[in-house]
Design a protein around this motif. Sequence first.
Motif, PDB file in Angstrom:
ATOM      1  N   PHE A  41      52.770  43.899  31.143  1.00  0.00           N
ATOM      2  CA  PHE A  41      52.748  42.477  30.799  1.00  0.00           C
ATOM      3  C   PHE A  41      51.931  42.187  29.541  1.00  0.00           C
ATOM      4  O   PHE A  41      50.998  42.906  29.217  1.00  0.00           O
ATOM      5  N   SER A  61      31.543  40.199  42.356  1.00  0.00           N
ATOM      6  CA  SER A  61      32.405  41.359  42.601  1.00  0.00           C
ATOM      7  C   SER A  61      33.847  41.062  42.211  1.00  0.00           C
ATOM      8  O   SER A  61      34.587  41.962  41.847  1.00  0.00           O
ATOM      9  N   VAL A  62      34.234  39.786  42.261  1.00  0.00           N
ATOM     10  CA  VAL A  62      35.614  39.459  41.883  1.00  0.00           C
ATOM     11  C   VAL A  62      35.764  39.391  40.368  1.00  0.00           C
ATOM     12  O   VAL A  62      36.756  39.823  39.808  1.00  0.00           O
ATOM     13  N   PRO A  76      41.698  37.886  48.231  1.00  0.00           N
ATOM     14  CA  PRO A  76      40.520  38.383  47.493  1.00  0.00           C
ATOM     15  C   PRO A  76      40.213  37.549  46.255  1.00  0.00           C
ATOM     16  O   PRO A  76      39.049  37.274  45.965  1.00  0.00           O
ATOM     17  N   LEU A  77      41.245  37.122  45.539  1.00  0.00           N
ATOM     18  CA  LEU A  77      40.992  36.366  44.311  1.00  0.00           C
ATOM     19  C   LEU A  77      40.626  34.910  44.593  1.00  0.00           C
ATOM     20  O   LEU A  77      39.977  34.269  43.781  1.00  0.00           O
ATOM     21  N   HIS A 117      40.010  42.278  40.814  1.00  0.00           N
ATOM     22  CA  HIS A 117      39.078  42.620  41.890  1.00  0.00           C
ATOM     23  C   HIS A 117      39.167  44.078  42.290  1.00  0.00           C
ATOM     24  O   HIS A 117      38.510  44.496  43.228  1.00  0.00           O
ATOM     25  N   GLN A 137      51.392  41.880  51.640  1.00  0.00           N
ATOM     26  CA  GLN A 137      50.565  42.652  50.706  1.00  0.00           C
ATOM     27  C   GLN A 137      49.961  41.747  49.650  1.00  0.00           C
ATOM     28  O   GLN A 137      48.808  41.895  49.264  1.00  0.00           O
ATOM     29  N   GLY A 158      46.156  41.454  49.667  1.00  0.00           N
ATOM     30  CA  GLY A 158      45.693  42.333  48.597  1.00  0.00           C
ATOM     31  C   GLY A 158      45.337  41.599  47.320  1.00  0.00           C
ATOM     32  O   GLY A 158      44.567  42.099  46.511  1.00  0.00           O
ATOM     33  N   VAL A 159      45.926  40.425  47.126  1.00  0.00           N
ATOM     34  CA  VAL A 159      45.731  39.740  45.848  1.00  0.00           C
ATOM     35  C   VAL A 159      45.224  38.311  46.034  1.00  0.00           C
ATOM     36  O   VAL A 159      44.167  37.943  45.522  1.00  0.00           O
ATOM     37  N   SER A 215      33.730  40.624  37.955  1.00  0.00           N
ATOM     38  CA  SER A 215      33.055  41.603  37.101  1.00  0.00           C
ATOM     39  C   SER A 215      34.055  42.298  36.192  1.00  0.00           C
ATOM     40  O   SER A 215      35.190  42.475  36.552  1.00  0.00           O
ATOM     41  N   ALA A 221      52.757  40.047  38.433  1.00  0.00           N
ATOM     42  CA  ALA A 221      52.649  41.506  38.444  1.00  0.00           C
ATOM     43  C   ALA A 221      52.836  42.028  39.861  1.00  0.00           C
ATOM     44  O   ALA A 221      53.540  43.016  40.084  1.00  0.00           O
ATOM     45  N   ALA A 222      52.226  41.352  40.822  1.00  0.00           N
ATOM     46  CA  ALA A 222      52.376  41.779  42.222  1.00  0.00           C
ATOM     47  C   ALA A 222      53.844  41.735  42.623  1.00  0.00           C
ATOM     48  O   ALA A 222      54.354  42.653  43.274  1.00  0.00           O
ATOM     49  N   PHE A 282      44.762  43.624  38.400  1.00  0.00           N
ATOM     50  CA  PHE A 282      44.055  42.975  39.501  1.00  0.00           C
ATOM     51  C   PHE A 282      42.562  43.021  39.205  1.00  0.00           C
ATOM     52  O   PHE A 282      41.959  44.089  39.234  1.00  0.00           O
ATOM     53  N   ASP A 341      49.959  35.172  36.270  1.00  0.00           N
ATOM     54  CA  ASP A 341      50.364  36.460  35.709  1.00  0.00           C
ATOM     55  C   ASP A 341      50.118  37.580  36.706  1.00  0.00           C
ATOM     56  O   ASP A 341      50.912  38.515  36.829  1.00  0.00           O
ATOM     57  N   VAL A 342      48.970  37.470  37.410  1.00  0.00           N
ATOM     58  CA  VAL A 342      48.639  38.512  38.380  1.00  0.00           C
ATOM     59  C   VAL A 342      49.630  38.480  39.546  1.00  0.00           C
ATOM     60  O   VAL A 342      50.097  39.520  40.009  1.00  0.00           O
TER      61      VAL A 342
END
Lengths: 349, 353
Positions: free
Chosen positions: B116, A346-347, A270-271, B124, A262, A266-267, A349, A252-253, B122, A248-249
């Motif tokens: 959505f 940090s990811v 990090p994830l 993070h 990016q 960016g996604v 939280s 969205a990107a 995101f 889903d993320v």
Amino acid sequence: MATYDGLFETLGLETWCGGGATDGPMTMAELLARANGSQAAEGADPSVPLMQTPFPSLDALNRSCAAIPRSRDMTEAVENGFLSVKDPLKTVLDPLTQPLSWMLDLSLELFQDIPWFIMIPLLVAATWFASRRIGVTLFVLVSFLFMAFIDYYDDAIRTLSIIFVCTIVSIVLGIPIGIAMSRSNALQRTVIPILDILQTLPTFVYLIPLIYLFSVTESKIYGIAIILYAVVPVIRLTDLGIRLVDRDVIEAADAFGMSQRQKLWGVQIPLALPNIMAGVNQTIMMSLAMVVIASLISAPGLGVKVLAGIRNLELGVGFVAGFCIVLLAVLLDRSTKAALSRIDASVRS
Amino acid sequence: MSGEGDVKVAIRRLYKIFGPNPKTMMRHVEGGMCKTDLLEQYNHVLGLQDINVDIRAGEITVIMGLSGSGKSTLIRHLNRLIDPTAGEVLVDGENVLDYGDARLAKLRQNTMSMVFQKFALFPHQTVLANAGMSRRVRGERAEIADTEGRRWLSRVGLDGYEDHYPGQLSGGMQQRVGIARALSSDSEIMLMDEAFSALDPLIRTDMQDLLLELQRELHKTIVFITHDLDEALKIADHLVILKDGTIVQQGEPQEILLQPNDPYIVDFISDINRARVLRVRSVMEVTDRAGEGVAGEVEADTNLERVIALSGGDTNLNYRVMEDGRQVGLLHMRDLVRALVPVEAASEDRRVA
């Protein structure tokens, strides 16, 4: 007269075979047997009981038919095959891997040149910044003081320096490969079997071709062995981590028009970082495992002491060196895991 | 920029077939093969069949259907998260299917934003970074992204949450961030894929009100997907009902309610509270004659429930219907009561008559 004589007779292949067993390269075992005068195996009597019928293997067939190669001839062919590609392989691989030698030597020099009273605080500080845990930091401090006190500091620091270089090279190679795999199913299908082989091949087997290809005096010989073994988890977990990023993320990107780059920086990265870092942790642990075995091909460090323990039956040296390796393993594992859980927090939280 | 009421997005003869060889299957579908036959004989799934919708600027177009009806597939064709097997999607008259990668990225960055069902924030990044994401993606400076992000977060009622992470917020608040993210891109078209379906009923109502309030001010072109008829009737200017990948009926919601043309829709609307959904404008007699015995005045957009309360249940009364201070018709309470009786499908209606 051997067991399968009858077979070749019925097939009418006697002339093609040209008689029984040939002389050829022998195994050490056969030589010893011959030296001891026990020729029983060779001139086997024709009336072998049914229960002891040998499997129609290369050796058994060779005894009846010389045209069929013996097992020993087969391994020799493999060896010759390898030797024939060795030179061209070496001309390609030698310059490619040369920087690894430089890196390993440089790092070894650097780690050893820094005096202990600077190196130990440096390591402790690094642990603190990575983990932010007092317990782990204290453990690192105490371990190094202990190893220094029992005069195993130099070997430990050599081992650490090798792990340092090999882990960095593994990450630099492994993460891009993992990213590429996560993007292409075809690449994933081809790379995964290779990774499986690298991971299941007994560690000693890595060393055999390396000894032929490179000189034992060069540092890269053990560097390559360690990296080949240790790079696997970071590749696997980078691939997995990126594939596990919430669809889903990613959608969205895409929906907001992010470019591939990016999205990656960016996604996805990090994830996937918790998984990638878990891979790095595994890579460090596997390089430590391999650096001990690589002492067989001249890798310096604690492994040499363990090897001495085996070779010279110095039980105490072997045990203490082994204990220091365990200490290194635990402190590397704990400090990277502590750093990992910080990233996790940090990811998620 | 197109004026309000003009067609902003037009979907023309859109087909989507899922399977290994969708293009070759088009032949069978155009030859009139139905969904079940296609699945049984060729193992291809007919996702969308001959979809034609005009989405008008400044309106909320609601596409409603049960799960599996193809509504989420349909909305993803608008920004080409899914490519169709055949058909056209015209945005401001341009067929987006002719777009290359760069042009498509521009469309997604500037013209269409999306909200959505599962928020898809995101995890993070902070709430503020999430809200300003659409700006940052198209390369605008961080200050602009932050200013816009802050502005829209405040507009959706999330002041003070800028530095939180999405995981620390409740579902409703997360979706507010999702809406702020879409709004801060300043796109003319907003796609909302079951945006409120994952929320609790009370919060859902809040969010619907928020959306209507924002819409009164911003006049975006909104495409809203839902499986909830009450929600659809509440916010739709134009309602499209989808079933098994085909459009069963589309039009103004009141009209669909009063004249359903398919037993499927009759089933669908039989359970809803008609008095709350139907408005005076839909049941009144359009006239400017004064009428005798008028009991009072009501606004054309008042729902019937409120009129019943006003009349105290007396079915003999008449009301003057007003809009912008002018009389636009007369409301007879008897018509009102008749409108509350669930209608059979239009075809059956005719048969009875």
